[in-house]
Design a protein around this motif. Sequence first.
Motif, mmCIF file in Angstrom:
data_model
loop_
_atom_site.group_PDB
_atom_site.id
_atom_site.type_symbol
_atom_site.label_atom_id
_atom_site.label_comp_id
_atom_site.label_asym_id
_atom_site.label_seq_id
_atom_site.Cartn_x
_atom_site.Cartn_y
_atom_site.Cartn_z
ATOM 1 N N THR A 197 0.842 -1.192 0.000
ATOM 2 C CA THR A 197 0.000 0.000 0.000
ATOM 3 C C THR A 197 0.879 1.245 0.000
ATOM 4 O O THR A 197 2.046 1.184 0.398
ATOM 5 C CB THR A 197 -0.918 0.018 1.238
ATOM 6 N N PRO A 198 0.344 2.395 -0.409
ATOM 7 C CA PRO A 198 1.173 3.598 -0.521
ATOM 8 C C PRO A 198 1.508 4.274 0.804
ATOM 9 O O PRO A 198 2.236 5.259 0.803
ATOM 10 C CB PRO A 198 0.323 4.522 -1.403
ATOM 11 N N ASN A 199 0.975 3.780 1.922
ATOM 12 C CA ASN A 199 1.240 4.448 3.198
ATOM 13 C C ASN A 199 2.158 3.658 4.131
ATOM 14 O O ASN A 199 2.395 4.069 5.256
ATOM 15 C CB ASN A 199 -0.072 4.762 3.928
ATOM 16 N N ARG A 200 2.672 2.507 3.671
ATOM 17 C CA ARG A 200 3.625 1.718 4.464
ATOM 18 C C ARG A 200 4.632 1.064 3.521
ATOM 19 O O ARG A 200 4.307 0.760 2.387
ATOM 20 C CB ARG A 200 2.910 0.621 5.280
ATOM 21 N N ILE A 201 5.852 0.843 4.023
ATOM 22 C CA ILE A 201 6.857 0.175 3.205
ATOM 23 C C ILE A 201 6.910 -1.300 3.569
ATOM 24 O O ILE A 201 6.610 -1.692 4.697
ATOM 25 C CB ILE A 201 8.248 0.822 3.356
ATOM 26 N N MET A 202 7.315 -2.136 2.633
ATOM 27 C CA MET A 202 7.350 -3.576 2.853
ATOM 28 C C MET A 202 8.664 -4.212 2.419
ATOM 29 O O MET A 202 8.813 -5.432 2.463
ATOM 30 C CB MET A 202 6.201 -4.244 2.098
ATOM 31 N N GLY A 203 9.629 -3.379 2.003
ATOM 32 C CA GLY A 203 10.912 -3.917 1.594
ATOM 33 C C GLY A 203 10.770 -4.877 0.434
ATOM 34 O O GLY A 203 10.025 -4.637 -0.516
ATOM 35 N N LEU A 204 11.459 -6.013 0.533
ATOM 36 C CA LEU A 204 11.402 -7.037 -0.510
ATOM 37 C C LEU A 204 10.559 -8.224 -0.067
ATOM 38 O O LEU A 204 10.672 -9.311 -0.630
ATOM 39 C CB LEU A 204 12.823 -7.505 -0.847
ATOM 40 N N THR A 205 9.712 -8.016 0.941
ATOM 41 C CA THR A 205 8.929 -9.098 1.529
ATOM 42 C C THR A 205 7.483 -9.047 1.044
ATOM 43 O O THR A 205 7.130 -8.277 0.152
ATOM 44 C CB THR A 205 8.963 -9.028 3.061
ATOM 45 N N LEU A 206 6.642 -9.848 1.717
ATOM 46 C CA LEU A 206 5.231 -9.934 1.337
ATOM 47 C C LEU A 206 4.399 -8.794 1.897
ATOM 48 O O LEU A 206 3.449 -8.340 1.276
ATOM 49 C CB LEU A 206 4.659 -11.271 1.807
ATOM 50 N N GLU A 207 4.756 -8.315 3.094
ATOM 51 C CA GLU A 207 3.977 -7.271 3.744
ATOM 52 C C GLU A 207 4.860 -6.507 4.734
ATOM 53 O O GLU A 207 5.956 -6.977 5.095
ATOM 54 C CB GLU A 207 2.766 -7.872 4.472
ATOM 55 N N PRO A 208 4.440 -5.318 5.187
ATOM 56 C CA PRO A 208 5.267 -4.492 6.066
ATOM 57 C C PRO A 208 5.706 -5.184 7.351
ATOM 58 O O PRO A 208 6.849 -5.004 7.800
ATOM 59 C CB PRO A 208 4.356 -3.291 6.371
ATOM 60 N N SER A 209 4.824 -5.972 7.979
ATOM 61 C CA SER A 209 5.191 -6.628 9.233
ATOM 62 C C SER A 209 6.308 -7.637 9.020
ATOM 63 O O SER A 209 7.150 -7.831 9.910
ATOM 64 C CB SER A 209 3.967 -7.314 9.846
ATOM 65 N N TRP A 210 6.355 -8.277 7.854
ATOM 66 C CA TRP A 210 7.445 -9.217 7.560
ATOM 67 C C TRP A 210 8.770 -8.473 7.436
ATOM 68 O O TRP A 210 9.802 -8.952 7.904
ATOM 69 C CB TRP A 210 7.157 -9.973 6.257
ATOM 70 N N PHE A 211 8.734 -7.325 6.792
ATOM 71 C CA PHE A 211 9.955 -6.517 6.643
ATOM 72 C C PHE A 211 10.435 -6.028 8.010
ATOM 73 O O PHE A 211 11.634 -6.082 8.318
ATOM 74 C CB PHE A 211 9.670 -5.345 5.710
#
Length: 507
Positions: free
Chosen positions: A181-195
């Motif tokens: 989503t445009p309001n959180r980053i996720m790195g190279l993972t599946l979702e922000p919490s994983w990153f």
Amino acid sequence: MSRIKSYLPVVRKVIWAGFLISLPVTSFPYFPSFLGGSKVQVLPLLVIPMLVLLLLELPRLWKRKLPRNFLPLILFLIFALVSSSIPFVLGRASHLSEVTYFSRVFRTVFTLALGFAIYLTVSITPLDREDLNFTLKWLYAGLAIASFWGTLQIIFVLELIPGWYVFMSKMQHYIAMTIGTPNRIMGLTLEPSWFADQLSALWLPWVLPAVLLNRTVYKKRWGWFTIEIFLLVWMLFVLLFTLSRAGFLVSAVVLGAGFMFFRIKKSMDHRKNKFEGAWGKIVQYYYGIPEFIRVSVLTLLLLGGISATIYYIGKDNNYINRMWQYWILHDSLTDTMGSRSFSGFFRYIGFGPRFVYWETAFRQFQAHPLFGVGLGNYTFHFQESLPAIQVGYMPEILTRIVPDHIRVITAKNYFGRLLAETGLLGTGAYVTFLITLASGGFYLWLSDDLEKKFWGAGSILGLIAFIVDSFSYDSLAIPNPWVVFGLITCAVSVYSNQKSPKEGSPE
């Protein structure tokens, strides 16, 4: 033939470096179909170099004596397989139309085998101190790649470049199975919490002690400034934009434990005499203030700065701003949330269902204390073990027990799942495995060798991060803890079998 053998060490190092820099990619969309394809979410890119490494190490593995840490883990695997076979012996059938006992057990055993393979690979690949330093350098390289990609995503969170989110989404599509989503980053993972989990539980436990002990694995340093210090500041900055509550909590605990227990305190005179002139007088005045006051003020300033940053980043994010909306706007929520209370707060921010999952797991353990219900079978006993609650307050729970919805569910807690699915025997073996890792970490930390102390501090902080993190997930295939466990096992094995010179000063 001899010429080929001479190239094997180089090939092995190249593949090992590829394994370490591929750690950030956890849901590679172009996974080979025979390894699961796109049917599962945890598809770490590291599996491809890992398989090659295991093939290279297999001939030597038969001649090597595995570390003692493997014994309780192998016992855990045996107990888990026994637990999983019980439903088939008893002839149980699934009451859920969307999943069967066989599919759940097969998938969970596969994920457990994947985790064990990652642990085995990391444990046996580095052979000496030189290999450990090589491992750290490429582990940090993976961190730098992930942080760089996260920094590019920060641009669209802050809306610095119009259309940047669309551009990044097209590239993210080739790296992960979701674009975020445009309001959180996720790195190279599946979702922000994983990153956030990668940053706080995989890399932070190793970068932080390097900074606290003033140690660098690189030859180049600029006085007190090292590459590890740069990486620490960079990764903590990137972590803020994940807006992951679990990630914030894990990193806060690791940072707190590191600063309290794993830093070498220098003498006060050394600190005061290190600077001269006007700055030296300021430093002397600063250290003249009682330590309790200094630490308290710095802690409050740091927490205030972090809180202000999180508030600014998350002010338009309903997932994160609910934490303060409950207390600020409670009067307008009275009709739906009742009187103000901590239980109401946790329910409002989305933690209410998790407490239900945990209690349900414990009730399953009470009903099957010795072997549990079998790997992956928590979902089949969920409804019968569900405590008496008003599910109307928790729509998430309601959707798990009514037909025509996906009713496959997990415990959302690592140790809760182990208790429910492997019982006292399996969980006891796993906890014993963790205790052996912790004892190895303390053995290294209590050494006079600075290099050993670094690995000891990283080992203990890695275990602390895992324990705190275990309250937020229950997957057996997430690579992060297995990589940390493997590094601990490898470091203890290397330094127990080899004599390392004492270091009176940092590298």
